[in-house]
Design an enzyme around this catalytic site. Structure first.
Site, PDB file in Angstrom:
ATOM      1  N   CYS A 142      77.902  15.067  57.077  1.00 24.63           N
ATOM      2  CA  CYS A 142      78.690  16.069  56.415  1.00 24.63           C
ATOM      3  C   CYS A 142      78.031  17.384  56.696  1.00 24.63           C
ATOM      4  CB  CYS A 142      77.262  16.362  54.980  1.00 24.63           C
ATOM      5  SG  CYS A 142      78.054  17.146  54.063  1.00 24.63           S
ATOM      6  N   CYS A 191      79.178  13.316  49.555  1.00 20.13           N
ATOM      7  CA  CYS A 191      78.778  13.521  50.243  1.00 20.13           C
ATOM      8  C   CYS A 191      77.330  13.657  49.279  1.00 20.13           C
ATOM      9  CB  CYS A 191      78.141  14.634  50.883  1.00 20.13           C
ATOM     10  SG  CYS A 191      76.018  14.916  51.168  1.00 20.13           S
ATOM     11  N   CYS A 214      87.672   5.482  54.532  1.00 26.03           N
ATOM     12  CA  CYS A 214      88.641   6.367  55.606  1.00 26.03           C
ATOM     13  C   CYS A 214      88.084   7.712  54.760  1.00 26.03           C
ATOM     14  CB  CYS A 214      90.157   6.569  55.248  1.00 26.03           C
ATOM     15  SG  CYS A 214      91.503   7.007  55.818  1.00 26.03           S
TER      16      CYS A 214
END
Length: 227
Positions: A142, A191, A214
């Protein structure tokens, strides 16, 4: 003419003599005898009509309750939980994770593109991220907090122009319902640690999961595997 239609004339005379004829009904039931003719005048029974209306309303209410109860019992626990849009919206709006910053702090920590995607659920243009073409072994993290979210071994070329994976790292991401597009609910991927928006997941991916995660490349960083 009375010898031609005697019965018709007697009926007409009876109706005129009777104060409870069709145009002068004042009581619920009245009988009058004129010669051989009996006229019955009946007014609507309002109590009976009222009972029928109440009965119909009660029946409709019971059927509605029964159908809703049957529908609820046929739903799985997870489906019952998802049925509450208010709960979904509350989860969707909550972006406070283990890593928490104010909007001003996030803007100072992220680039404009990263902030728009991670903190405002934006979407980068397809084919705009170098990570879409990244082929090396390593870990995708992330961009907001550095938490690992995907391994390169689960990456595949989806042909969509966005980095795609068939499985996230266990415990690395969260799923929530995204209803920002009317009549087209999607599953958003965030996240787990900072609740930053990463992308969406779809059911058109390869084996073994059949999922296509995606992701926005700008929402991630890549750490190559150390040799």
């Amino acid at each position: 003419m009375s010898h031609i239609y005697p019965s018709a004339l007697r009926t007409l005379a009876s109706q005129r003599a009777c104060p409870h004829s069709m145009h002068q009904r004042k009581s619920s039931s009245h009988s009058c005898r004129h010669s051989h003719i009996r006229t019955q005048c009946v007014a609507p029974n309002t109590q009976s009509v009222g009972r029928r209306v109440v009965g119909s309303v009660a029946t409709a209410a019971f059927l509605t309750w029964a159908l809703r109860s049957a529908s609820a019992k046929s739903m799985k626990p997870s489906e019952v939980q998802r049925s509450s849009k208010e709960e979904e919206n509350a989860i969707f709006e909550n972006r406070d994770g283990e890593v928490h910053h104010t909007a001003t702090e996030w803007k100072s920590l992220l680039s404009p593109g990263q902030y728009r995607v991670l903190r405002q659920s934006g979407t980068e243009l397809p084919l705009s991220s170098p990570l879409d073409h990244e082929k090396r072994a390593g870990t995708y993290k992330c961009a907001g907090c550095g938490s690992p979210v995907y391994e390169s071994s689960t990456k595949f070329d989806s042909g969509t122009g966005w980095p795609s994976f068939f499985q996230p790292i266990s415990g690395g991401v969260d799923e929530t319902i995204d209803r920002t597009i009317p009549f087209l609910p999607r599953t958003e991927i965030r996240c787990h640690k900072c609740k930053g928006h990463l992308g969406h997941v779809f059911d058109d991916g390869p084996a073994p999961t059949g999922k296509r995660y995606c992701m926005n490349g700008v929402a991630m960083t890549f750490a190559p595997q150390q040799t």
